[in-house]
Every structure is written in structure tokens, then in C-alpha cells.
Motif scaffolding. Structure first.
Motif, PDB file in Angstrom:
ATOM      1  N   TRP A   1     -25.305  17.774  -2.239  1.00 57.93           N
ATOM      2  CA  TRP A   1     -24.306  16.815  -1.738  1.00 57.93           C
ATOM      3  C   TRP A   1     -22.903  17.337  -2.009  1.00 57.93           C
ATOM      4  N   LEU A   2     -22.697  17.872  -3.210  1.00 61.44           N
ATOM      5  CA  LEU A   2     -21.390  18.388  -3.613  1.00 61.44           C
ATOM      6  C   LEU A   2     -20.945  19.545  -2.725  1.00 61.44           C
ATOM      7  N   VAL A   3     -21.830  20.524  -2.506  1.00 60.51           N
ATOM      8  CA  VAL A   3     -21.387  21.731  -1.793  1.00 60.51           C
ATOM      9  C   VAL A   3     -21.002  21.425  -0.349  1.00 60.51           C
ATOM     10  N   SER A   4     -21.556  20.359   0.224  1.00 61.86           N
ATOM     11  CA  SER A   4     -21.165  19.976   1.585  1.00 61.86           C
ATOM     12  C   SER A   4     -19.696  19.573   1.670  1.00 61.86           C
ATOM     13  N   GLY A   5     -19.057  19.340   0.542  1.00 62.87           N
ATOM     14  CA  GLY A   5     -17.627  19.020   0.531  1.00 62.87           C
ATOM     15  C   GLY A   5     -16.774  20.104   1.171  1.00 62.87           C
ATOM     16  N   LEU A   6     -17.304  21.343   1.196  1.00 61.66           N
ATOM     17  CA  LEU A   6     -16.574  22.431   1.858  1.00 61.66           C
ATOM     18  C   LEU A   6     -16.345  22.123   3.333  1.00 61.66           C
ATOM     19  N   ALA A   7     -17.273  21.381   3.956  1.00 67.02           N
ATOM     20  CA  ALA A   7     -17.159  21.067   5.386  1.00 67.02           C
ATOM     21  C   ALA A   7     -15.983  20.142   5.676  1.00 67.02           C
TER      22      ALA A   7
ATOM     23  N   LEU B   1     -19.472  24.752   7.042  1.00 66.51           N
ATOM     24  CA  LEU B   1     -18.887  24.733   5.696  1.00 66.51           C
ATOM     25  C   LEU B   1     -17.828  25.819   5.513  1.00 66.51           C
ATOM     26  N   LEU B   2     -17.868  26.844   6.370  1.00 67.76           N
ATOM     27  CA  LEU B   2     -16.933  27.963   6.232  1.00 67.76           C
ATOM     28  C   LEU B   2     -15.900  27.989   7.355  1.00 67.76           C
ATOM     29  N   ARG B   3     -15.556  26.809   7.879  1.00 69.24           N
ATOM     30  CA  ARG B   3     -14.597  26.803   8.999  1.00 69.24           C
ATOM     31  C   ARG B   3     -13.181  27.099   8.515  1.00 69.24           C
ATOM     32  N   LYS B   4     -12.940  26.951   7.210  1.00 67.17           N
ATOM     33  CA  LYS B   4     -11.598  27.157   6.677  1.00 67.17           C
ATOM     34  C   LYS B   4     -11.479  28.580   6.107  1.00 67.17           C
TER      35      LYS B   4
ATOM     36  N   ARG C   1      -9.833  17.793  -4.381  1.00 67.26           N
ATOM     37  CA  ARG C   1     -10.509  18.587  -5.406  1.00 67.26           C
ATOM     38  C   ARG C   1     -11.707  17.766  -5.885  1.00 67.26           C
ATOM     39  N   PHE C   2     -12.873  18.236  -5.454  1.00 64.60           N
ATOM     40  CA  PHE C   2     -14.105  17.439  -5.386  1.00 64.60           C
ATOM     41  C   PHE C   2     -15.069  17.900  -6.474  1.00 64.60           C
ATOM     42  N   PHE C   3     -15.463  16.969  -7.335  1.00 66.43           N
ATOM     43  CA  PHE C   3     -16.315  17.313  -8.485  1.00 66.43           C
ATOM     44  C   PHE C   3     -17.497  16.372  -8.594  1.00 66.43           C
ATOM     45  N   TYR C   4     -18.659  16.936  -8.851  1.00 63.36           N
ATOM     46  CA  TYR C   4     -19.806  16.142  -9.292  1.00 63.36           C
ATOM     47  C   TYR C   4     -20.481  16.892 -10.420  1.00 63.36           C
ATOM     48  N   PHE C   5     -20.717  16.211 -11.543  1.00 64.70           N
ATOM     49  CA  PHE C   5     -21.438  16.875 -12.634  1.00 64.70           C
ATOM     50  C   PHE C   5     -22.918  16.923 -12.264  1.00 64.70           C
TER      51      PHE C   5
END
Length: 633
Positions: free
Chosen positions: A304-310, A75-78, A290-294
């Protein structure tokens, strides 16, 4: 998805020219499929030689048994000055973290956790708002091989203890409070009471949200304001412990309305590869999106949302009420931040529709490519409203899965048409089917949603279930060696799926099973009805359908409205769906993640105790259903 189809065709040695062909290949040759997903999505780690062992066993199958990886590393490759997280707390707080900021915060948290003696397998528990510190603390925990577990700060004392008391955390994170409906909600006394009953906790870290973290921390033994606890540590390069694919990452909890919540343990590798597949292929997520989930931190959609960092996406986090100061709050956020993926719930879409809002006219949603809905079935009316009232040129992805798999069984497919009222298809690599009660596959009939082959995000197991009895009983008892999910579902002629509700909430009048969603789809089209909940009442050696309605403001339930409700259900669903009794209630009980609780209402109506009211956001609503004289005859 189209690009992946070409890569899959090359691996298969034949052209896979449709989604159906691609899906069939992903099931028939699952080892090659998951191997390709690892490579295509660029998983950081050592894959090892084997993709799957004991592939005929559920439970028991193991994916990538020789692999080593670290979830946080992926998730922190960037790095760099681009935005990693944008956070909005109602209209009170807005913060932005670059990728470098996020790396620095994770590094300092990692050093803090090491100083507290956190080691692989230890649990870190968080009762947190959906804010950047929650994401960073999860990544710091995962970087060390510790196990993360979270809930939202609106949980009552017993609700938190029912969850975290089972898993014996060594660190507990909580806020000094949070904002909801424009008002500060203080949590200090509750946090102190919870911490006092978690004897394994070495440190309680109070995260600043209301500006009172130092004061709150001073009232708690072993408490510290997070900013003070981090003060001795300066940012350096984050280190990552590479661990087995099956190493525990998360403990998630069942809703707990039928007893103490089940502690579901999910693996780092399973979560990572499943989410990469769903995000890159099914959600079409690309770097810089730009990825959003309420969501709150107590719902699997946060994980599920935080995995978007990957995938190199920017996370858009929102905490608070989606209707403060009004129903435009999330659309304001989407407009301002050029949101590309707008994730929400079916209930939210219905509420926006009923409030008469038309974001299609009031907001610039040019950047939004996908609107996703989950939590409960999205009605055909909801599908229509998204295209008529929010945006015409959009991929509407209704998705369904669960905490049990921290992922989806059925979801959006960007290369297929969207049919009103239907989820587009089964996820790649997911051998989803619908079976009748005798275990036979059925088409265009209602039955049990099953998965007939293993998949990577099956739980490692349940916590405190050493012989696997509880885990086996939850999913594999109904059909041997088959995952039975507990959803009442139907394949459509287009190869899509309709979820009719939970199997344990289906109605059986005259012995015919009816899904509650079929009734809600009709009733909630009526402007007089704000919301509804439906149960089966045992009555005179049969089951009769009872419908409770929460009415729109100023509306009363009279004979005319009852007739309109019955006519709507009779013509829109069938005569069998028509309720025997219709009763008005002022409120409807729901879980913390916003799902209505049919089983709890059914228990109350039948005079049975509701075992775990702490799981409910509004447990006082249950009293509205108790001893209703109208249900005695």
C-alpha cells in the motif's frame, strides 16, 4: 475529495453534496465511478471500451477487461532531482534516492532480470528489509510483467519455505542481515538453507545492509552480491510491458496461523486503481507529500505504501524497531523529514501512550496532516491520546481491510468529522454492509462485515487453486455471491463503523457473540496492564471468557487487580463481557506483522496443535498457555 465530488456531480448530472450521496452514487453507478477514477487519477495506459463485465458475479466480475497498462510505469511517471525515497535503518543508516536515482536503479535491475531469463508471469521472491532495493526490485519485476512476492527477513527458514516454496520463484533476493534493537542480525546461514530448498531459483541476490554481502554471497550456490550482479549494466530508459488489467502483480500470503499460508494473487490494475483512489481521495495524498507507514515487506501495508509513488509522493521508509533507541524513533523521523502522512498501528499508539511519551510537547509535527492506524481496532483511549498527546490539528484515520483485498473496506474520509472509537466510513466504490447470521442488513448491531458488489482489488485467485475452490471457500461460502470478510463489525449512528475483532475469534458465552476488541478497549486502559489477549474456552457445555494479561513492570496479579479488571469491563462493556478466569502471562504470541493470535492461543488452551508456528514472531510464548491448571476447573 471535495474536488472529486464536483467531478462526480458533473458525471452524475446532479449535485452530490455529501459524502453519503457520493458513496451511494459510487455503488449504484459503479461503472461510471471507476471510469471516473481512472480519468481523475490519470492512470497511464489504454483504458479500452468496457469498464465492467459480469458485474453480478462474485467471483467472476472483471474490471477494465480491454485495458492494457503497466504498474511500474504508473509509479515511475515522475523524474528529476526531487526525493523519491528517504530510508532510515534505525540510527545506523540513512539514504536518499531522487526520482532519477530510482529510475536508474530500476533500469539496472530490469536489465539484470532480463539477463537471468525472467519473463512475464515468472515469480521474483524477496526476503527483504523495508529498504530502497526492495521497492526498486519490485518495480523492475512489474516493469517486465513478473510477479513480486515478499516477506520480512525475521521469518524462520520454514516460514519462508511455506510461502515461497509454493510459488516456485526464479530469482530470490535477501539481505546480508539487518539491524534490530541496535544489533546486527545476520541472515547468511538462513538464506543459504532456504535457497538450497528452492530448486527453481536461478540466482540468489544478496543486498548489502551490514557491509558483508560479498562474503555472504560467496557461501551460497548461484549467489551474487547485488552490487556485483548490477556492475555490467548502465542505466538507460526503463521499458514497460503493457499488459491486461488483470495480469498478476503480487502474491501475498495469509498469516498462516491455521495452516500453510494461502497464496493470494493480486492484479496490477486492481491494485493500482484501488490504491490511487484510497491515496488521492481518502488519504488526501498530493504530489510532493512525504508518505510514511511503519511496516515490513511481509505486511500488505508495504504494498500500500509503495503505491504512493503513483501520486508523486516521497516514500519515507523505516526499517528496524520503532522503539530503538526509545519510543521517540518514529517521531524523530517525522520531525526531521517533515512527514505529512504518519501511518502506524493501534498497538504502537497504545505503546507510546503507556510509555508516557508526549510527542505533542517534544516534537515539531507541523507538517503532519494525517495519522493513520490499522492492524487491529484503535481503542477510544487511543483516539483520545492521538489528539491529546500527539497532535491536536490532525486527521486521525483508523483504517481496515486486509491482505485479501490489499486495500481497505472502511477508512478515513477527510470531509467528515472523526468520532472517537469509530472508523469514518466505507471506501468509495465499496458496497460494504453488516449482515446478521441470516444475511439481513443490520444497523447499530454487531454482525458480519460483507461487501455486496464486486470491486477491482478482489484477488485474481489463489495460487495452485486451478478450479477456484479454495478462493470461493475463503470468502463466498457463507453468503452466495457476497464477499464475507470475517470481521465482526457494527455500523454507528454517524454512518461510521466499529470493528469488534475477527469473526472466528468472537466469544459466545451463553450463545451471545462478543467481540474481543470490546474487552481490550477496557482492560488496556488500566496502567497495570501492558497487553491482553482473550479467548473463549469450551467448558461445561458452554463457552466461558478467559482473559490473559501481560502485566506492567513490577505489577502482580492479585485479588485487588482482578476485581479492578472485572469492574472496568463490567461498567465499560457489560456484565456478559466479564471474564470467568483472569490469568497472568509473561508474553503474548503475535504474528510477524504484530497482530496477537487469538486462534493459536485458543488451540493451545484446548490441547490442539498449532499448525504453523513459523507464522509467529514469538512461538515460544505459546507454551505459557499450555496445561494451565487454573483452566481445569
Amino acid at each position: 475529495m471535495s474536488d472529486f465530488m464536483q467531478a462526480a456531480s458533473a458525471m452524475a448530472g446532479r449535485e452530490l453534496s455529501s459524502y453519503a450521496q457520493l458513496h451511494d452514487w459510487s455503488i449504484a453507478e459503479s461503472e461510471r465511478f471507476w471510469d471516473l477514477i481512472w480519468n481523475y487519477c490519470g492512470v497511464v495506459g489504454d483504458k479500452g471500451d468496457r469498464v465492467l463485465i459480469d458485474g453480478g458475479k462474485m467471483p467472476g466480475a472483471a474490471f477494465f477487461p480491454d485495458a492494457s497498462l503497466n504498474f511500474a510505469e504508473n509509479l515511475l511517471r515522475k523524474q528529476g532531482a526531487a526525493e523519491a525515497i528517504v530510508f532510515r535503518g534505525e540510527d545506523k543508516i540513512e539514504r536518499r534516492l531522487t526520482w532519477n536515482d530510482l529510475h536508474a536503479l530500476v533500469s539496472r535491475l530490469q536489465q539484470l532480470f532480463v539477463s537471468l531469463g525472467v519473463k512475464q508471469g515468472d515469480r521474483i521472491a524477496a526476503m527483504m528489509p523495508n529498504m530502497p532495493e526492495a521497492v526498486a526490485a519490485m518495480l523492475a519485476a512489474a516493469s517486465l510483467g513478473a510477479v513480486w512476492s515478499s516477506c520480512s527477513p525475521d521469518f524462520g527458514e520454514q516460514g519462508v519455505l511455506d510461502r515461497f516454496g509454493q510459488i516456485e520463484p526464479v530469482v530470490f533476493l535477501a539481505p546480508d542481515g539487518y539491524w534490530y534493537n541496535g544489533k546486527p542480525q545476520e541472515t547468511g546461514a538462513r538464506v543459504a538453507a532456504i535457497a538450497a530448498r528452492l530448486p527453481t531459483v536461478r540466482k540468489v541476490l544478496i543486498v548489502d545492509y551490514l557491509g558483508t554481502s560479498v562474503d555472504v554471497a560467496a557461501t551460497i550456490p548461484n549467489g551474487a552480491a547485488l552490487e556485483d550482479a548490477l556492475a555490467p549494466f548502465t542505466a538507460k530508459t526503463v521499458s514497460f510491458a503493457r499488459l491486461p488489467f488483470s495480469h498478476p502483480l503480487y502474491i501475498l500470503f495469509s498469516s498462516g496461523t491455521t495452516g500453510i499460508p494461502k497464496c493470494i494473487v493480486h492484479s496490477a490494475g486492481g491494485v493500482l486503481i484501488q490504491h490511487l483512489k484510497e491515496h488521492r481521495l481518502h488519504a488526501g495524498l498530493m504530489e510532493g507529500d512525504r508518505f510514511f507507514y511503519f511496516t515490513t515487506c511481509g505486511w500488505m501495508m508495504w504494498n500500500w505504501l509503495v503505491s504512493g509513488l503513483a501520486s508523486g509522493a516521497t516514500l519515507l521508509l523505516y526499517d528496524g524497531s520503532p522503539f530503538y533507541p526509545d519510543g521517540n524513533a518514529l517521531f524523530d523521523f517525522a520531525d526531521a523529514e517533515k512527514m505529512t502522512y504518519f501511518g502506524t498501528s493501534a498497538k504502537f499508539i497504545d505503546s507510546v501512550r503507556k510509555a508516557g511519551l508526549e510527542p505533542i510537547r517534544t516534537h515539531d509535527l507541523t507538517a503532519v496532516r494525517t495519522i493513520s492506524s490499522t492492524g487491529s481496532p484503535l481503542s477510544p483511549e487511543g483516539f483520545r491520546f492521538v489528539y491529546d498527546g500527539i497532535k491536536k490539528d490532525i486527521h486521525l484515520a483508523s483504517i481496515s481491510g486486509g491482505t485479501d483485498i490489499v486495500a481497505c473496506f472502511v477508512l478515513g474520509v477527510p470531509i467528515l468529522p472523526v468520532w472517537e472509537g469509530e472508523i469514518q466510513g466505507a471506501g468509495l466504490g465499496m458496497a460494504v454492509d453488516v449482515w446478521d447470521e441470516d444475511g439481513r442488513p443490520i444497523r447499530e448491531e454487531k454482525g458480519e462485515l460483507v461487501c455486496t458488489k464486486p470491486f477491482p482489488s478482489m484477488p485474481v485467485g489463489f495460487w495452485n487453486d486451478p478450479d477456484g475452490t479454495k478462493y470461493h471457500g475463503a470468502y463466498f461460502e457463507r453468503f452466495d455471491n457476497i464477499w464475507c470478510h470475517g470481521d465482526f463489525a457494527e455500523w454507528t449512528p454517524h454512518g461510521g463503523m466499529i470493528i469488534h475483532g475477527r469473526s472466528d475469534a468472537t466469544l459466545n458465552p451463553g450463545g451471545v457473540r462478543i467481540g474481543t476488541a470490546e474487552i481490550y478497549n477496557q482492560v488496556e486502559q488500566l496502567p497495570e496492564i501492558a497487553e491482553a489477549i482473550c479467548i473463549g474456552q469450551d467448558f461445561e457445555d458452554d463457552v466461558r471468557v478467559v482473559l490473559f494479561v501481560r502485566l506492567a513492570e513490577g505489577v502482580t496479579l492479585d485479588a485487588g487487580l482482578e476485581k479492578r479488571i472485572r469492574d472496568k469491563i463490567r461498567t465499560g462493556a457489560s456484565p456478559r463481557h466479564v471474564p470467568a478466569r483472569i490469568l497472568a502471562v509473561a508474553d503474548i504470541p503475535r504474528t510477524k506483522s504484530g497482530k496477537i493470535t487469538e486462534l493459536a492461543v485458543r488451540d493451545v488452551v484446548h490441547g490442539r496443535a498449532v499448525k504453523n508456528q513459523e507464522a509467529l514472531a514469538n512461538p515460544e510464548a505459546l507454551a505459557l498457555f499450555r496445561d494451565r491448571s487454573e483452566l481445569a476447573t
